[in-house]
Design a protein around this motif. Structure first.
Motif, PDB file in Angstrom:
ATOM      1  N   ILE A   1       0.693  -1.192   0.039  1.00 51.95           N
ATOM      2  CA  ILE A   1       0.107  -0.041  -0.032  1.00 51.95           C
ATOM      3  C   ILE A   1       0.866   1.260   0.053  1.00 51.95           C
ATOM      4  O   ILE A   1       1.625   1.509   0.884  1.00 51.95           O
ATOM      5  CB  ILE A   1      -0.943  -0.008   1.212  1.00 51.95           C
ATOM      6  N   PRO A   2       0.497   2.249  -0.966  1.00 52.64           N
ATOM      7  CA  PRO A   2       1.439   3.492  -0.861  1.00 52.64           C
ATOM      8  C   PRO A   2       1.186   4.486   0.362  1.00 52.64           C
ATOM      9  O   PRO A   2       0.101   4.132   1.161  1.00 52.64           O
ATOM     10  CB  PRO A   2       0.844   4.251  -2.165  1.00 52.64           C
ATOM     11  N   GLY A   3       2.283   5.098   0.874  1.00 53.89           N
ATOM     12  CA  GLY A   3       2.171   5.769   2.174  1.00 53.89           C
ATOM     13  C   GLY A   3       1.014   7.035   2.148  1.00 53.89           C
ATOM     14  O   GLY A   3       0.510   6.901   3.259  1.00 53.89           O
ATOM     15  N   TRP A   4       0.809   7.570   0.881  1.00 55.11           N
ATOM     16  CA  TRP A   4      -0.670   8.374   0.888  1.00 55.11           C
ATOM     17  C   TRP A   4      -1.626   7.803   1.195  1.00 55.11           C
ATOM     18  O   TRP A   4      -2.745   8.329   2.242  1.00 55.11           O
ATOM     19  CB  TRP A   4      -0.440   9.266  -0.368  1.00 55.11           C
ATOM     20  N   ALA A   5      -1.911   6.626   0.938  1.00 54.77           N
ATOM     21  CA  ALA A   5      -3.261   5.802   1.159  1.00 54.77           C
ATOM     22  C   ALA A   5      -3.194   5.299   2.487  1.00 54.77           C
ATOM     23  O   ALA A   5      -4.369   5.348   3.305  1.00 54.77           O
ATOM     24  CB  ALA A   5      -3.293   4.672   0.261  1.00 54.77           C
ATOM     25  N   ILE A   6      -2.355   4.791   3.110  1.00 58.56           N
ATOM     26  CA  ILE A   6      -2.270   4.744   4.605  1.00 58.56           C
ATOM     27  C   ILE A   6      -2.560   5.904   5.480  1.00 58.56           C
ATOM     28  O   ILE A   6      -3.090   5.871   6.471  1.00 58.56           O
ATOM     29  CB  ILE A   6      -0.760   3.933   4.876  1.00 58.56           C
ATOM     30  N   GLY A   7      -1.737   6.812   5.115  1.00 62.45           N
ATOM     31  CA  GLY A   7      -2.118   8.208   6.042  1.00 62.45           C
ATOM     32  C   GLY A   7      -3.597   8.675   5.934  1.00 62.45           C
ATOM     33  O   GLY A   7      -4.074   9.094   6.855  1.00 62.45           O
ATOM     34  N   LEU A   8      -3.913   8.578   4.690  1.00 66.55           N
ATOM     35  CA  LEU A   8      -5.488   8.909   4.446  1.00 66.55           C
ATOM     36  C   LEU A   8      -6.428   7.914   5.178  1.00 66.55           C
ATOM     37  O   LEU A   8      -7.429   8.032   5.998  1.00 66.55           O
ATOM     38  CB  LEU A   8      -6.100   8.738   3.132  1.00 66.55           C
ATOM     39  N   SER A   9      -5.932   6.535   5.340  1.00 67.06           N
ATOM     40  CA  SER A   9      -6.776   5.703   6.171  1.00 67.06           C
ATOM     41  C   SER A   9      -6.544   5.652   7.595  1.00 67.06           C
ATOM     42  O   SER A   9      -7.462   5.884   8.512  1.00 67.06           O
ATOM     43  CB  SER A   9      -5.789   4.197   5.753  1.00 67.06           C
TER      44      SER A   9
ATOM     45  N   GLU B   1      -6.545  -4.686   2.877  1.00 67.61           N
ATOM     46  CA  GLU B   1      -6.591  -3.936   1.902  1.00 67.61           C
ATOM     47  C   GLU B   1      -7.929  -3.183   1.759  1.00 67.61           C
ATOM     48  O   GLU B   1      -8.098  -2.118   1.379  1.00 67.61           O
ATOM     49  CB  GLU B   1      -6.259  -5.025   0.486  1.00 67.61           C
ATOM     50  N   ALA B   2      -9.043  -4.009   1.824  1.00 66.56           N
ATOM     51  CA  ALA B   2     -10.044  -3.274   1.653  1.00 66.56           C
ATOM     52  C   ALA B   2     -10.476  -2.249   2.504  1.00 66.56           C
ATOM     53  O   ALA B   2     -11.027  -1.206   2.451  1.00 66.56           O
ATOM     54  CB  ALA B   2     -11.325  -4.456   2.032  1.00 66.56           C
ATOM     55  N   VAL B   3     -10.053  -2.590   3.997  1.00 64.51           N
ATOM     56  CA  VAL B   3     -10.331  -1.430   5.004  1.00 64.51           C
ATOM     57  C   VAL B   3      -9.492  -0.261   4.732  1.00 64.51           C
ATOM     58  O   VAL B   3     -10.148   0.737   4.876  1.00 64.51           O
ATOM     59  CB  VAL B   3      -9.500  -2.075   6.122  1.00 64.51           C
ATOM     60  N   ILE B   4      -8.519  -0.578   4.075  1.00 63.27           N
ATOM     61  CA  ILE B   4      -7.709   0.965   3.722  1.00 63.27           C
ATOM     62  C   ILE B   4      -8.033   1.825   2.850  1.00 63.27           C
ATOM     63  O   ILE B   4      -8.274   2.695   2.743  1.00 63.27           O
ATOM     64  CB  ILE B   4      -6.027   0.422   3.490  1.00 63.27           C
ATOM     65  N   TRP B   5      -8.442   0.828   1.536  1.00 68.55           N
ATOM     66  CA  TRP B   5      -9.168   1.777   0.486  1.00 68.55           C
ATOM     67  C   TRP B   5     -10.700   2.189   0.784  1.00 68.55           C
ATOM     68  O   TRP B   5     -10.694   3.232   0.205  1.00 68.55           O
ATOM     69  CB  TRP B   5      -9.061   0.706  -0.867  1.00 68.55           C
ATOM     70  N   THR B   6     -11.434   1.465   1.386  1.00 63.00           N
ATOM     71  CA  THR B   6     -12.482   2.133   1.883  1.00 63.00           C
ATOM     72  C   THR B   6     -12.501   3.096   2.584  1.00 63.00           C
ATOM     73  O   THR B   6     -13.240   4.164   2.574  1.00 63.00           O
ATOM     74  CB  THR B   6     -13.506   1.149   2.422  1.00 63.00           C
ATOM     75  N   GLU B   7     -11.379   3.037   3.435  1.00 63.13           N
ATOM     76  CA  GLU B   7     -11.207   4.328   4.400  1.00 63.13           C
ATOM     77  C   GLU B   7     -10.697   5.573   3.586  1.00 63.13           C
ATOM     78  O   GLU B   7     -10.919   6.767   4.114  1.00 63.13           O
ATOM     79  CB  GLU B   7     -10.143   4.060   5.592  1.00 63.13           C
TER      80      GLU B   7
ATOM     81  N   THR C   1     -13.807   3.395  11.021  1.00 59.77           N
ATOM     82  CA  THR C   1     -13.126   2.926  12.381  1.00 59.77           C
ATOM     83  C   THR C   1     -13.365   1.758  12.945  1.00 59.77           C
ATOM     84  O   THR C   1     -12.645   0.955  13.361  1.00 59.77           O
ATOM     85  CB  THR C   1     -13.682   4.139  13.480  1.00 59.77           C
ATOM     86  N   ILE C   2     -14.886   1.286  12.543  1.00 59.09           N
ATOM     87  CA  ILE C   2     -15.393  -0.011  13.137  1.00 59.09           C
ATOM     88  C   ILE C   2     -14.609  -1.175  12.438  1.00 59.09           C
ATOM     89  O   ILE C   2     -14.277  -2.226  13.103  1.00 59.09           O
ATOM     90  CB  ILE C   2     -16.941  -0.167  13.151  1.00 59.09           C
ATOM     91  N   SER C   3     -14.434  -0.995  11.128  1.00 62.40           N
ATOM     92  CA  SER C   3     -13.877  -2.081  10.008  1.00 62.40           C
ATOM     93  C   SER C   3     -12.288  -2.284  10.642  1.00 62.40           C
ATOM     94  O   SER C   3     -11.951  -3.386  10.716  1.00 62.40           O
ATOM     95  CB  SER C   3     -13.950  -1.666   8.723  1.00 62.40           C
ATOM     96  N   SER C   4     -11.845  -1.128  10.896  1.00 57.62           N
ATOM     97  CA  SER C   4     -10.483  -1.093  11.396  1.00 57.62           C
ATOM     98  C   SER C   4     -10.445  -1.904  12.682  1.00 57.62           C
ATOM     99  O   SER C   4      -9.351  -2.625  12.835  1.00 57.62           O
ATOM    100  CB  SER C   4      -9.817   0.264  11.344  1.00 57.62           C
ATOM    101  N   GLY C   5     -11.121  -1.394  13.573  1.00 53.18           N
ATOM    102  CA  GLY C   5     -11.114  -2.120  14.911  1.00 53.18           C
ATOM    103  C   GLY C   5     -11.374  -3.469  14.719  1.00 53.18           C
ATOM    104  O   GLY C   5     -10.590  -4.263  15.595  1.00 53.18           O
ATOM    105  N   MET C   6     -12.192  -4.085  13.907  1.00 54.09           N
ATOM    106  CA  MET C   6     -12.647  -5.474  13.736  1.00 54.09           C
ATOM    107  C   MET C   6     -11.349  -6.149  13.236  1.00 54.09           C
ATOM    108  O   MET C   6     -11.177  -7.267  13.759  1.00 54.09           O
ATOM    109  CB  MET C   6     -13.711  -5.725  12.950  1.00 54.09           C
ATOM    110  N   ASN C   7     -10.694  -5.677  12.202  1.00 51.36           N
ATOM    111  CA  ASN C   7      -9.713  -6.353  11.681  1.00 51.36           C
ATOM    112  C   ASN C   7      -8.603  -6.222  12.588  1.00 51.36           C
ATOM    113  O   ASN C   7      -7.877  -7.465  12.688  1.00 51.36           O
ATOM    114  CB  ASN C   7      -9.196  -5.339  10.152  1.00 51.36           C
TER     115      ASN C   7
END
Length: 534
Positions: A43-51, A174-180, A368-374
């Motif tokens: 995953i690119p850094g900018w996408a992680i930052g947005l996530s 991956e789905a969590v990050i891109w949806t975020e 936040t919920i999807s991230s917490g679940m994962n």
């Protein structure tokens, strides 16, 4: 959904279906536990930052912050002001530390430092924090959608929870990050739209809003007096620094994202991108709270229905009309602040735009919920299942454990949200619970990476002392009046500060006492240059 026009309902359904489709899309690549938890480090850094930004900008921010600003002032914004310092510590020391260990769990190294008890203790603290976070977010979204749809809060939580579980289980990290990434954009645009709608409907516009806010002390950051018994500027600043240090340094939600980056440098950049986005975005939500306060200050007759609703919730079903009126008249803005924005949406936002804003609120909750679940599923798999049940999981069985754990933690989060129905402030309850659960693991973590001479005995003794202090600060207010002198005099936001410092300092002192030598403080070195993954 009898209160929503068909067009708004269609927008919301399209958004929910879109999130499920994203999960289905990424499920094609989701064939291993590593892909589910790390997205194979692509995953690119900018996408992680947005996530990370989207995870910070939850429905606790979307609904709790305007409610807090409406009921009091901008004191809670000091939390955001503390983020840059915590981000510097994280990007300079914590990110390289995790990248060099290559451990997907944030807590594996605690066992190497102090033994299995330390890892298990941190895992329990983390999972309790996640349940509190997910529960408060489920509660927040149900609070707003109940006003819009007329359905019960339990029903709202169930419908949204099922959608979140589906796309999180199917798509993995991956789905969590891109949806975020998408959700971060949607919720920011939603905040701007709400401000625009309030200002355009406000006699005198934004200038009048600022005038009312200044005259009623709504723009204050809190008292600057050195008083730690109230939510002063300094109390919130300390709370914010320690909780953000925990977020960036110990929270699996964020640590897991560091491993999805192509390099340590990209991971560190993502932390700063999060801070750069969150600071102005959080300010928008405080502005929304002040705008709402000024709007209803000029239209006090519109707030009466909210007061009546709160009075009905607090009084028994047999209460008379006079009892309800008396209770409603006694309510202060802090008592109903969380309900003001949903009321404005129901009564003042045109059809069509309501669907867009509800989608923004949904995105704030779902990210936040999807991230917490994962993250919770990952910690359960790595730190509990593999550690104590079956250490030799193959990819197929490991992925099954992750899927089942994701579902279970999603359901537990919904249950926690239902248990929170009736609390006065979303933001207050989340801050209090996160401070209680995070204090112990942050203190232990800092002791483990800074005091290199500390061993199991010192760490265990310090942790026991820290837990006792945390329990005392949390529950001493329940002591009877004759034992009032034994109550904690400090504000509840100081729990994470005092708890963390107790464990860390006690461990350092015990180490010096036992070894009769100065303790060498060793901060993990800056990251080594990594080969970029292509």
């Amino acid at each position: 959904m009898h209160n929503l026009p068909i067009f708004d309902l269609a927008i919301i359904l399209i958004y929910l279906i879109g999130m499920v489709v994203v999960g289905i899309y990424f499920s094609r690549k989701n064939k291993s536990a590593e892909q589910f938890t790390k997205a194979s480090g692509t995953i690119p850094g900018w996408a992680i930052g947005l996530s990370i930004y989207a995870t910070f900008l939850s429905s606790n921010t979307f609904l709790g912050v305007p409610g807090k600003a409406y009921g009091s002032n901008w004191n809670a914004f000091v939390f955001s002001l503390s983020m840059p310092l915590a981000a510097w510590v994280a990007s300079r020391f914590f990110v390289p530390f995790y990248r060099q260990t290559s451990e997907v769990s944030a807590y594996t190294h605690l066992e190497k430092r102090f033994g299995p008890w330390a890892r298990t203790y941190a895992v329990v603290c983390f999972l309790l924090t996640q349940l509190a976070r997910m529960g408060s977010i489920f509660f927040g979204i149900a609070l707003s959608l109940q006003a819009l749809t007329g359905y019960s809060m339990e029903t709202v939580m169930l419908v949204t929870g099922i959608c979140i579980i589906i796309y999180t289980v199917l798509g993995g990290m991956e789905a969590v990050i891109w949806t975020e990434v998408v959700q971060g954009v949607i919720k920011t645009l939603g905040a701007v739209l709400i401000i625009y709608l309030i200002v355009t409907d406000m006699p005198g516009g934004f200038a009048k809003i600022m005038e009312i806010g200044q005259s009623d002390n709504k723009l204050s950051l809190g008292s600057y007096a050195p008083d730690f018994t109230q939510a002063t500027f300094w109390v919130v600043l300390l709370y914010g620094f320690f909780i953000n240090l925990n977020n960036f340094g110990m929270d699996q939600n964020y640590v897991q994202r560091y491993h999805t980056a192509r390099s340590a440098k990209e991971a560190a950049k993502s932390v700063w991108l999060c801070v750069g986005l969150y600071l102005p975005a959080s300010l928008l939500f405080f502005i929304i709270g002040t705008c709402l306060y000024a709007y209803y200050d000029l239209h006090p007759e519109l707030i009466q229905s909210i007061k009546n609703q709160v009075a009905l919730e607090r009084l028994p079903a047999t209460a008379s009309t006079a009892d309800i009126a008396q209770m409603a008249a006694s309510l202060q803005p802090a008592d109903y602040g969380d309900k003001v924005m949903p009321h404005f949406m129901v009564t003042k936002i045109p059809a069509g735009l309501v669907g867009l804003i509800v989608s923004a609120i949904l995105s704030a909750a779902m990210s936040t919920i999807s991230s917490g679940m994962n993250a919770s599923a990952t910690v359960f798999s790595e730190d509990i299942f593999k550690r104590y049940i079956n250490p030799d999981l193959n990819d197929k069985k490991g992925l099954l454990v992750l899927h089942l754990a994701t579902v279970v933690f999603g359901l537990l989060g919904m249950g926690t949200g239902i248990a929170m129905i009736g609390v006065k402030s979303i933001l207050d309850i989340w801050w209090e619970l996160s401070g209680i659960f995070a204090a112990g693991m942050l203190g232990l973590f800092l002791l483990g990476i800074i005091s290199r001479q500390s061993r199991n005995a010192e760490a265990l003794t310090a942790t026991i002392l820290g837990v006792l202090v945390i329990l005392w600060m949390t529950f001493s207010h329940l002591l009877p009046a004759e034992l009032e002198q034994f109550r904690s005099p400090l504000h509840k936001n100081m729990i994470i500060v005092i708890g963390t410092l107790t464990i860390f300092l006690a461990g350092v002192i015990l180490t010096r006492f036992r070894h009769k030598t100065p303790v060498t403080a060793t901060i993990p070195p800056a990251y080594k240059k990594e080969k970029t993954l292509r």
